[in-house]
Design a protein around this motif. Structure first.
Motif, PDB file in Angstrom:
ATOM      1  N   GLU A 101     -20.510  13.842  22.343  1.00  0.00           N
ATOM      2  CA  GLU A 101     -21.381  12.730  21.970  1.00  0.00           C
ATOM      3  C   GLU A 101     -20.605  11.792  21.024  1.00  0.00           C
ATOM      4  N   SER A 102     -20.799  10.491  21.224  1.00  0.00           N
ATOM      5  CA  SER A 102     -20.087   9.527  20.361  1.00  0.00           C
ATOM      6  C   SER A 102     -20.911   8.256  20.213  1.00  0.00           C
ATOM      7  N   GLU A 103     -20.736   7.638  19.094  1.00  0.00           N
ATOM      8  CA  GLU A 103     -21.355   6.338  18.807  1.00  0.00           C
ATOM      9  C   GLU A 103     -20.289   5.421  18.221  1.00  0.00           C
ATOM     10  N   ARG A 104     -20.366   4.166  18.615  1.00  0.00           N
ATOM     11  CA  ARG A 104     -19.399   3.196  18.094  1.00  0.00           C
ATOM     12  C   ARG A 104     -20.134   1.878  17.803  1.00  0.00           C
ATOM     13  N   GLN A 105     -19.864   1.330  16.645  1.00  0.00           N
ATOM     14  CA  GLN A 105     -20.363  -0.001  16.281  1.00  0.00           C
ATOM     15  C   GLN A 105     -19.192  -0.842  15.785  1.00  0.00           C
ATOM     16  N   ASN A 106     -19.213  -2.114  16.130  1.00  0.00           N
ATOM     17  CA  ASN A 106     -18.117  -2.979  15.660  1.00  0.00           C
ATOM     18  C   ASN A 106     -18.668  -4.340  15.241  1.00  0.00           C
ATOM     19  N   LEU A 107     -18.039  -4.865  14.264  1.00  0.00           N
ATOM     20  CA  LEU A 107     -18.315  -6.240  13.820  1.00  0.00           C
ATOM     21  C   LEU A 107     -16.971  -6.894  13.559  1.00  0.00           C
ATOM     22  N   ASP A 108     -16.641  -7.886  14.357  1.00  0.00           N
ATOM     23  CA  ASP A 108     -15.353  -8.564  14.247  1.00  0.00           C
ATOM     24  C   ASP A 108     -15.579 -10.033  13.912  1.00  0.00           C
ATOM     25  N   LEU A 109     -14.748 -10.543  13.040  1.00  0.00           N
ATOM     26  CA  LEU A 109     -14.848 -11.931  12.580  1.00  0.00           C
ATOM     27  C   LEU A 109     -13.493 -12.605  12.750  1.00  0.00           C
ATOM     28  N   ARG A 110     -13.526 -13.870  13.215  1.00  0.00           N
ATOM     29  CA  ARG A 110     -12.275 -14.586  13.440  1.00  0.00           C
ATOM     30  C   ARG A 110     -12.428 -16.028  12.980  1.00  0.00           C
ATOM     31  N   LEU A 111     -11.430 -16.509  12.249  1.00  0.00           N
ATOM     32  CA  LEU A 111     -11.350 -17.913  11.816  1.00  0.00           C
ATOM     33  C   LEU A 111     -10.076 -18.514  12.392  1.00  0.00           C
TER      34      LEU A 111
ATOM     35  N   VAL B 134      -8.144 -12.705  11.276  1.00  0.00           N
ATOM     36  CA  VAL B 134      -8.974 -11.783  12.050  1.00  0.00           C
ATOM     37  C   VAL B 134      -9.368 -10.610  11.163  1.00  0.00           C
ATOM     38  N   TRP B 135     -10.658 -10.348  11.096  1.00  0.00           N
ATOM     39  CA  TRP B 135     -11.176  -9.242  10.303  1.00  0.00           C
ATOM     40  C   TRP B 135     -11.972  -8.347  11.257  1.00  0.00           C
ATOM     41  N   ASN B 136     -11.411  -7.130  11.541  1.00  0.00           N
ATOM     42  CA  ASN B 136     -12.030  -6.197  12.485  1.00  0.00           C
ATOM     43  C   ASN B 136     -12.663  -5.033  11.726  1.00  0.00           C
ATOM     44  N   ASN B 137     -13.880  -4.701  12.097  1.00  0.00           N
ATOM     45  CA  ASN B 137     -14.600  -3.571  11.507  1.00  0.00           C
ATOM     46  C   ASN B 137     -15.105  -2.680  12.643  1.00  0.00           C
ATOM     47  N   ASP B 138     -14.745  -1.408  12.591  1.00  0.00           N
ATOM     48  CA  ASP B 138     -15.139  -0.488  13.659  1.00  0.00           C
ATOM     49  C   ASP B 138     -15.606   0.829  13.037  1.00  0.00           C
ATOM     50  N   ARG B 139     -16.785   1.261  13.411  1.00  0.00           N
ATOM     51  CA  ARG B 139     -17.319   2.550  12.952  1.00  0.00           C
ATOM     52  C   ARG B 139     -17.441   3.466  14.165  1.00  0.00           C
TER      53      ARG B 139
ATOM     54  N   ALA C 218     -17.563 -14.645  15.929  1.00  0.00           N
ATOM     55  CA  ALA C 218     -17.884 -13.275  15.532  1.00  0.00           C
ATOM     56  C   ALA C 218     -18.400 -12.521  16.742  1.00  0.00           C
ATOM     57  N   SER C 219     -18.179 -11.221  16.732  1.00  0.00           N
ATOM     58  CA  SER C 219     -18.703 -10.360  17.790  1.00  0.00           C
ATOM     59  C   SER C 219     -19.278  -9.110  17.154  1.00  0.00           C
ATOM     60  N   LEU C 220     -20.422  -8.709  17.642  1.00  0.00           N
ATOM     61  CA  LEU C 220     -21.135  -7.547  17.123  1.00  0.00           C
ATOM     62  C   LEU C 220     -21.525  -6.682  18.313  1.00  0.00           C
ATOM     63  N   GLY C 221     -21.224  -5.393  18.246  1.00  0.00           N
ATOM     64  CA  GLY C 221     -21.532  -4.525  19.375  1.00  0.00           C
ATOM     65  C   GLY C 221     -21.836  -3.106  18.947  1.00  0.00           C
ATOM     66  N   ALA C 222     -22.515  -2.399  19.821  1.00  0.00           N
ATOM     67  CA  ALA C 222     -22.841  -0.998  19.577  1.00  0.00           C
ATOM     68  C   ALA C 222     -22.779  -0.257  20.905  1.00  0.00           C
ATOM     69  N   LEU C 223     -22.268   0.948  20.883  1.00  0.00           N
ATOM     70  CA  LEU C 223     -22.126   1.761  22.094  1.00  0.00           C
ATOM     71  C   LEU C 223     -22.440   3.221  21.751  1.00  0.00           C
ATOM     72  N   GLU C 224     -23.263   3.834  22.558  1.00  0.00           N
ATOM     73  CA  GLU C 224     -23.592   5.247  22.389  1.00  0.00           C
ATOM     74  C   GLU C 224     -23.478   5.907  23.757  1.00  0.00           C
ATOM     75  N   GLU C 225     -22.773   7.044  23.834  1.00  0.00           N
ATOM     76  CA  GLU C 225     -22.596   7.698  25.121  1.00  0.00           C
ATOM     77  C   GLU C 225     -22.386   9.202  24.943  1.00  0.00           C
ATOM     78  N   THR C 226     -22.678   9.931  26.009  1.00  0.00           N
ATOM     79  CA  THR C 226     -22.420  11.379  26.091  1.00  0.00           C
ATOM     80  C   THR C 226     -21.596  11.640  27.341  1.00  0.00           C
ATOM     81  N   THR C 227     -20.607  12.542  27.220  1.00  0.00           N
ATOM     82  CA  THR C 227     -19.743  12.878  28.351  1.00  0.00           C
ATOM     83  C   THR C 227     -19.576  14.398  28.410  1.00  0.00           C
ATOM     84  N   PRO C 228     -19.547  14.939  29.612  1.00  0.00           N
ATOM     85  CA  PRO C 228     -19.353  16.389  29.712  1.00  0.00           C
ATOM     86  C   PRO C 228     -17.934  16.777  29.302  1.00  0.00           C
TER      87      PRO C 228
END
Length: 549
Positions: free
Chosen positions: A123-133, A146-151, A101-111
């Motif tokens: 402005e953007s925010e991204r969170q993901n939770l991915d699961l693999r068997l 593979v079960w991918n979840n991305d917000r 499994a992988s869990l991540g979060a990213l927040e950033e601002t760009t001109p």
């Protein structure tokens, strides 16, 4: 965007992923239950011994039974047997279901670079939770879920779904077509471990056979030594009887004093023989005590063997004995298993010489959910009407299979020289050839052993008949010499010589009888039937076939 809202969405994604993982785990076959061998490890108590009237009454069967229970070498071999057996389960670990499994979060601002960015500062925010068997299959392929979840959430006016939930469910299958393909290659370590476990069983059987052979040999050595001691006592009694007769005749004057000296020398010589025979018998008794691993408390207790050394003669069909040996000898089965392991190595390394060509297949479903904005405009900037949505919309699309996708491809890789794999293949092929040569050498040794022990059994039986005949003739000769002595025709020296001949004949008969029992052991071991002959059945609770399933 609020942190609590993000956590809520992640919790929902994690819950859905957990349910999917649980469903897959439930559908997977359960691993084989742990198997623990119940091979006996306990050291037998002294109550195994039949101690009566100040001596240990010991039959051959009891000696073998006690030795098998108390032999420390066998205890060590049993532990090794069980340890090697569990390498089967260890090697089966390649088929264990893999979860990542992988869990991540990213927040950033760009001109903003253009008006198309939808905002002056993006402005953007991204969170993901991915699961693999992942599950390896016997063909060498890998089945994956593979079960991918991305917000994703942004302040861009161009985002019509914001925040957006992207969910993907994919089933993947990768199958080697050249190198690494096939059950024999994939399960090589399992097959080798299984054969190694069988080899350890054969080694344990060989250790038991050796123990039985050693104990029985020591038992008959003790029997022979005690009988030789009895023979020396009888010889001493005959010499003492002659010495007493000489003393009487010297006193009455019918015999020269020199005759008394000769008989006295004869008594002294036989007393030395009695002493040597007694020490030899005690030494062999200690050898047997050591093999039986008896406690020191009974080492001073005399051992009385109760099994009659005389036994029925056996008739041997040499051709049938050789056939039985070739089918029964544990050493041959062991070598055949070793060759099988070497052949698995050849198959594996032959596969490694081939280039890598993998077929990849994919099929899955996609879903998108979130708040949808409609009716807005860019110029002038104006947000549209929001239609509420969320993660559940994406899940619903997945389960309704609205949006599917598939893919296929080939992956190719080939070492230019691949010298290591080629060398390993050649070494493995040479090892197989060497294994077959060793097997033929073992078979030749078995053939020689059966022929040699067959001759030994037959000659030992004839030796008993000759020794018994020699004893009968020596007894008759001694009776005749006594009569000559009583009539004054013979002297003490001649009588002592004839007595010595009788002692030698009786000693030879004792040795011949004990030797016949010893060569019988060698013969039954040579044909691989020693344990069967002794009524010993090996019961191994280690079930290799069950562990392989």
């Amino acid at each position: 965007m609020k942190t609590s809202h993000i956590r809520e969405r992640l919790a929902q994604a994690l819950a859905i992923s957990g349910l999917v993982a649980a469903a897959l785990l439930y559908a997977m076959p359960l691993p084989a239950a742990e198997i623990v061998s119940s091979l006996p490890r306990e050291i037998a108590a002294e109550t195994d011994l039949d101690i009566r009237e100040g001596q240990v009454n010991l039959s051959l069967e009891d000696a073998i039974f006690i030795s098998l229970r108390r032999n420390l070498g066998l205890q060590v071999q049993r532990y090794q047997r069980e340890q090697i057996f569990h390498t089967i389960s260890q090697s089966q670990g390649i088929f264990d279901l893999g979860l990542s499994a992988s869990l991540g979060a990213l927040e950033e601002t760009t001109p903003s670079a253009t008006a198309l960015d939808g905002s002056e500062v993006r402005e953007s925010e991204r969170q993901n939770l991915d699961l693999r068997l992942d599950q390896l299959v016997s063909t060498g392929g890998t089945v994956s879920f593979v079960w991918n979840n991305d917000r994703f959430e942004t302040n861009s006016l161009f985002a019509s779904v914001n925040p957006s939930f992207n969910v993907g469910m994919d089933f993947l299958f990768t199958q080697p077509l050249l190198a690494g393909r096939g059950k024999a290659v994939t399960k090589r370590n399992i097959l080798v471990a299984s054969n190694s476990s069988e080899i350890s069983a054969e080694l344990l059987e060989q250790q038991i056979i050796l123990s039985v052979e050693t104990v029985e040999g020591a038992y008959w050595d003790l029997v022979e030594a005690q009988e030789q001691y009895n023979v020396s006592l009888e010889s001493l009694a005959l010499a003492e009887e002659l010495h007493q007769m000489n003393g009487i005749q010297v006193e009455v004057g019918t015999l020269a004093p020199l005759e008394l000296v000769q008989s006295e020398v004869g008594v002294a010589i036989r007393e030395e023989e009695v002493l040597r025979a007694r020490v030899t018998a005690e030494d062999f008794a200690d050898v047997l005590r050591q093999l039986l691993n008896l406690h020191s408390t009974v080492w001073t207790t005399p051992i009385e063997p109760t099994t009659d050394p005389l036994t029925d003669r056996i008739a041997i069909d040499l051709d049938a004995a050789i056939s039985v040996a070739m089918a029964s000898r544990s050493e041959l089965r062991e070598q055949e298993l070793r060759i099988a392991n070497l052949e698995y190595d050849v198959l594996f390394f032959k596969s490694q010489v081939k280039p890598r060509l993998d077929l990849e297949l994919r099929y899955g479903y996609n879903g998108l959910g979130g708040d949808v904005f409609v009716g807005g405009s860019i110029f002038p900037p104006r947000p549209g009407e929001k239609i509420p949505g969320g993660y559940g919309d994406a899940i619903e699309q997945i389960f309704e299979a609205r949006f599917d996708g598939w893919g296929t491809g080939l992956q190719f890789a080939m070492p230019i020289q691949n010298r290591e794999a080629k060398a390993r293949r050649t070494i493995a092929e040479l090892a197989v050839e060497q294994g077959f040569v060793s097997l033929e050498d073992l078979r030749l040794g078995v053939l020689t052993s059966v022929r040699r022990t067959t001759r030994a059994v037959e000659s030992a039986a004839e030796a008993i008949d000759l020794a018994q005949k020699s004893t009968d003739l020596a007894e008759k000769n001694l009776d005749a010499e006594r009569k000559r002595y009583e009539n004054g025709i013979s002297g003490s020296f001649q009588v002592l010589e004839i007595q010595e001949d009788l002692t030698t004949a009786r000693s030879g008969e004792v040795s011949a009888i004990a030797n016949y029992r010893r060569v019988l052991v060698l013969y039954y071991r040579a044909i691989g039937r020693l344990l069967e002959e002794k009524g010993i059945e090996l019961q191994d609770d280690v079930d290799v076939e069950e562990q392989q399933q």
